[in-house]
Design an enzyme around this catalytic site. Structure first.
Site, PDB file in Angstrom:
ATOM      1  N   GLY A  61      -0.392 -25.301  -3.299  1.00 19.01           N
ATOM      2  CA  GLY A  61       0.340 -24.432  -2.379  1.00 19.01           C
ATOM      3  C   GLY A  61       1.344 -23.487  -3.003  1.00 19.01           C
ATOM      4  N   GLU A  62       1.924 -23.837  -4.138  1.00 20.18           N
ATOM      5  CA  GLU A  62       2.984 -22.998  -4.694  1.00 20.18           C
ATOM      6  C   GLU A  62       2.538 -22.151  -5.870  1.00 20.18           C
ATOM      7  OE1 GLU A  62       7.078 -25.108  -4.244  1.00 20.18           O
ATOM      8  OE2 GLU A  62       5.540 -26.582  -4.671  1.00 20.18           O
ATOM      9  N   MET A  63       1.599 -22.718  -6.662  1.00 20.32           N
ATOM     10  CA  MET A  63       1.130 -21.972  -7.831  1.00 20.32           C
ATOM     11  C   MET A  63       0.663 -20.588  -7.449  1.00 20.32           C
ATOM     12  SD  MET A  63       0.421 -21.947 -10.984  1.00 20.32           S
ATOM     13  CE  MET A  63       0.456 -20.204 -11.258  1.00 20.32           C
ATOM     14  N   SER A  66       4.359 -29.009  -4.281  1.00 25.11           N
ATOM     15  CA  SER A  66       2.892 -29.155  -4.161  1.00 25.11           C
ATOM     16  C   SER A  66       2.469 -30.601  -4.403  1.00 25.11           C
ATOM     17  CB  SER A  66       2.185 -28.218  -5.159  1.00 25.11           C
ATOM     18  OG  SER A  66       2.548 -26.881  -4.909  1.00 25.11           O
TER      19      SER A  66
END
Ligand code: FES
Ligand code: FES
Length: 886
Positions: free
Chosen positions: A842-844, A677
């Site tokens: 984007g990943e959290m 991210s």
């Protein structure tokens, strides 16, 4: 046979084999590449959807011979970026276009629906698009787009009323992504859409064994087959034949040994893909099977076979020691001891692992151009140069149909580049979906023993971990994945005493690399599950327990790093009303047959990584606009919007005056991957640094254009940098400053469990999230929704099992059928070191989902699943065990 077809309003005479497939006719004969192929023509993905005689059909399963007199419409027949159709406008304005690979098929399915039903309900939209898959959006914005298109078509609203003013405010406004309209109109070129005249098509021979010696490869019969230009083996590759991401252990083509099912052994090049595939079956490989190491426990056992002669089976060991965990456990009022396992999983981007390569120029000085799905073009270029021995090379990133970590490493391009060099011909490699699964890395399975303790008041006092990470056959970036998990081990909480050990181990399983979240989703699943178990043991509500244990600014993580901003308590407060509503509803609606439950999952996710750095340049153009030069891949998350809007805001320019050059190694500098991210924080930051320099030069020389600067003798182009000043963890204690900024989330899952079948249905997910200032609200929420959809897949369905997972059905791909309601609660605590206060998200979005779902299952039926995914058979078996106990 000869027949007449009308395609996009043009009537054509077609002479064809009656068994020819419509998708081939459209793509190969008429170069209408809007219709895509994801599944292996099994009718599973809907990316190839077109309209035939008013009905949406999957063109990959439609024979041309049956279409005499048919009226066919493809996405190109609706509109163009200059003059889009109302449905194309709607998809762009609703924020439904992320990677865009599914979008032409979705739009055609939507058109067929809206032509017959101008005002469809959500259920009718989900039914009509049930065959159209999307990995990026979680389907929420697709449904929104179809509803919006209906409003446009019914004349209730004009698109112009919704497009933001490109001269107006740039931050916090959902300006259309620069790539959205070309993707919605089918003109954005993904790798397989690029026409390469005279190209050879290649296909690879893959190992059926998980571990074997290669005694002999007999290519004679294959080489003599129709259309075959030749067969290439490792001996034909002039460079190192190794993909050297961090460790030079993965061959482009196996030399004397295969180490997992799918390892590539030889490559056939032919005039057509069908000829190449036919010849692949004729390559005879003589294998001598070796003992297979199928788990990390086997790999670390005494006398275990070595997977690599040069490297120990244990690739990396990382302890983490803080305080005195043994003493804290001895003194604890409550302790839970657990053992969790997560699955090997496929990232499942919709686009296959396609690449192509061709030469520009003649002889040994010719430049090899590689086109593919890379998210780290400079790194991959260097790897390909080393692997093939061809120095003069450039990498071009095509539009990319999703990646979610799968493209952190080279997948098919090593084969493609080596084949282009060996055969001295342009080469296209369009692997089947199953081949793509063989060629690509997977999410690492984690085996986690976790002990968690608290005092009588429910304050966490200690945690102990023993983590074994299955690295598979090759060590792409397993080190980073495991270390990221250790860096975020204490998640959102203040846990003063830690005793953890993490080991990364080679096995003969598929090789692991990045997968959305890359490590922390696995450890957060274990920790957040154990948090609920402990809260229950103490008798404290799970939300209250989390509030009580939150870290606060000035306190330290398990790494010993002192945190500054930590807005987790505020997220707990933000979600509390929804949590109370959900609990009350679940209690009221639960029945013995359909049990309802509510669960929470939290997470704190570090942006970038130790030692990270970024370089992005900007140039003042002659019209006063700017061009941004940066290797900033955008496989769908919206980095093009991020750069454009930050730059336009900083320069006070209208958006059309910001141009992006981000997809080639030719005029950019190494800039790191679209992973962790990191691009909003790192590349946004380096671009703003460059803009700062440019603005200073413009002020000094009273310049408003590039020409003004040139006349003043000043450069027009400025290179910006951003460096992460934090270093790595101490290798013996796991202590050290690890991240400059973190994104926080708390998710709430509401589920319904069928107590007869064990089937779990997610009713609704709510995410409270804080990632600093939001640049593009629709993109931001789109990331949350897509990530939660993926997280539910990880929790309940998805798994990659070699030999069994061959396509999107056996993978259990998320679809409109599995879609659920979602809500996002956004808080915006500005991040002082972020780009205009922003960091990535984007990943959290996926990290907290699986534990929330698993905690909700436990809440519903009193059963804990310790091994992902929580498939109906596991839930049913656990219910059976519970019943047997009572
Ligand atoms: S390519 Fe046609 S349904 Fe998948
Ligand atoms: S936008 Fe649907 S697959 Fe990417």
């Amino acid at each position: 046979m000869k027949l007449r077809l009308t395609i996009n309003g043009v009537t054509r005479q077609v002479v064809t084999d009656p068994d020819a497939i419509l998708l081939d006719l459209l793509r190969d004969t008429y170069r209408l590449t809007g219709a895509k192929q994801s599944c292996d023509r099994k009718g599973q993905c809907g990316a190839c959807t077109v309209i035939v005689n008013g009905k949406a059909v999957r063109s990959c399963t439609t024979k041309v011979g049956r279409l005499d007199g048919a009226d066919i419409i493809t996405v190109e027949g609706l509109g163009t970026p200059a003059n889009p159709h109302l449905i194309q406008h709607a998809f762009v304005l609703a924020g439904a276009v992320q990677c865009g690979f599914c979008i032409p098929g979705m739009i055609m399915g939507a058109k067929a629906l809206l032509d017959s039903n101008p005002d469809p309900s959500t259920d009718e939209i989900r039914h009509a698009l049930r065959h159209n898959l999307c990995r990026c959006t979680g389907y929420v914005k697709i449904v929104d787009a179809v509803k919006l298109a209906g409003r446009f078509l019914r004349g209730e609203l004009e698109p112009a009323a919704l497009y933001p003013d490109p001269d107006g405010p740039k931050i916090g406004v959902s300006h259309p992504r620069p790539s959205a309209l070309p993707k919605a109109c089918g003109t954005a070129e993904f790798t397989a859409d690029i026409h390469l005249p005279g190209a050879l098509e290649v296909a690879a021979v893959h190992s059926p064994h998980a571990h074997a010696l290669i005694r002999n490869i007999d290519t004679t019969a294959a080489a003599a087959m129709p259309g075959v230009a030749g067969v290439m083996t490792a001996a034909d590759i002039k460079g190192s034949n190794r993909h050297n991401y961090m460790v030079s252990d993965r061959p482009v083509l196996c030399e004397d040994r295969v180490r997992y099912v799918g390892d590539p052994v030889a490559v056939v090049a032919a005039d057509t893909r069908a000829h190449a595939l036919a010849a692949v079956a004729a390559v005879k490989v003589d294998y001598e099977p070796l003992p297979v190491v199928s788990s990390p426990v086997e790999a670390i056992a005494e006398g275990a076979p070595q997977i690599h002669a040069e490297w120990n089976n244990v690739c990396l060991t990382q302890p983490q020691i803080k305080g005195d965990a043994a003493k804290a456990f001895a003194e604890a009022a409550h302790v839970v001891e657990t053992h969790f396992h997560t699955q090997c999983n496929h990232q499942a981007s919709l686009e296959p692992e396609t690449s192509l390569a061709y030469f520009e120029g003649e002889g040994d000085d010719a430049q090899l151009v590689v086109v593919g799905r890379s998210i780290n073009i400079h790194k991959h270029l260097a790897m390909l140069q080393e692997a093939t021995g061809w120095e003069n090379m450039r990498y071009e990133e095509a539009f990319v149909g999703g990646q979610f970590g799968i493209k952190i490493d080279v997948t098919s391009e090593g084969i493609t580049a080596a084949a282009a060099i060996h055969f001295r011909r342009p080469v296209r490699y369009i692997p089947t979906l199953q081949e793509s699964m063989f060629l690509s890395p997977k999410r690492h399975p984690f085996d986690m023993k976790l002990k968690l303790a608290c005092d009588a008041s429910g304050k966490l006092t200690a945690m102990g971990w023993d983590i074994l990470v299955d690295n598979g056959a090759y060590n792409s970036m397993g080190n980073v994945v495991m270390l990221r998990a250790v860096q975020m081990l204490s998640a959102s909480y203040d846990i003063p005493n830690v005793d953890a050990l993490a080991r990364l181990v080679y096995t003969n399983n598929p090789w692991g690399a990045a997968a959305r979240g890359a490590g922390p989703p696995q450890t957060h699943y274990a920790l957040e599950s154990a948090i609920d178990l402990l809260a229950r043991k103490v008798g404290i509500d799970p939300l209250e327990f989390r509030k009580r244990n939150t870290l606060h600014p000035g306190q330290t993580k398990s790494t010993g790093a002192v945190v500054d901003e930590w807005p987790f308590p505020e997220l707990c407060e933000a979600i509390e009303p929804e949590y109370k509503r959900a609990v009350a509803e679940a209690r009221a609606q639960s029945t013995p047959a359909k049990a309802r439950g509510v669960g929470l999952g939290a997470g704190a996710f570090g942006i970038g990584g130790p030692g990270d750095q970024s370089m992005v340049a900007v140039e003042l153009d002659d019209d006063g606009g700017i061009t941004v030069y940066g290797a900033v891949a955008d496989p769908g998350e919206g980095n093009d919007s991020m750069l454009s809007q930050l730059a336009a805001d900083a320069m006070d320019l209208p958006l059309p005056k910001v141009r992006l050059q981000t997809r080639t190694t030719e005029n950019t500098t190494a800039n790191g991957p679209a992973a962790a991210s990191r691009h909003t924080y790192m590349s946004g930051g380096s671009m703003l640094d460059a803009i700062g320099q440019l603005k200073a030069a413009m002020a000094e020389h009273k310049a408003t254009t590039g020409d003004d600067l040139r006349k003043a003798g000043a450069p027009t182009r400025y290179m910006g940098t951003k460096k992460m000043v934090v270093g790595a963890l101490d290798p013996t204690t796991g202590q050290g400053p690890s991240f400059e900024s973190q994104v926080h989330a708390l998710q709430l899952a509401e589920v319904e469990v069928d107590t007869e079948t064990g089937d779990v249905r997610v009713v609704r997910m709510t995410c409270a999230v804080d990632a600093g200032r939001v640049i593009h609200p629709l993109n931001f929420v789109g990331q949350i929704e897509g990530g939660m959809d993926m997280g539910v897949g990880l929790a309940l369905r998805e798994r990659y099992e070699y030999g069994k997972t061959k396509d999107w059905v056996t993978f259990k791909y998320p679809s409109m059928r599995t879609a659920f309601d979602m809500q996002t609660i956004v808080r915006e605590t500005p991040r002082p070191k972020g780009s205009n206060g922003s960091i990535g998200v984007g990943e959290m979005t996926l990290v907290a989902t699986a534990p929330a779902v698993l905690n909700a299952i436990d809440d519903a039926i009193g059963v804990r699943i310790y091994d992902l995914p929580a498939t109906p058979d596991k839930v049913k078996a656990a219910l059976g065990e519970l019943a047997a106990k009572h």
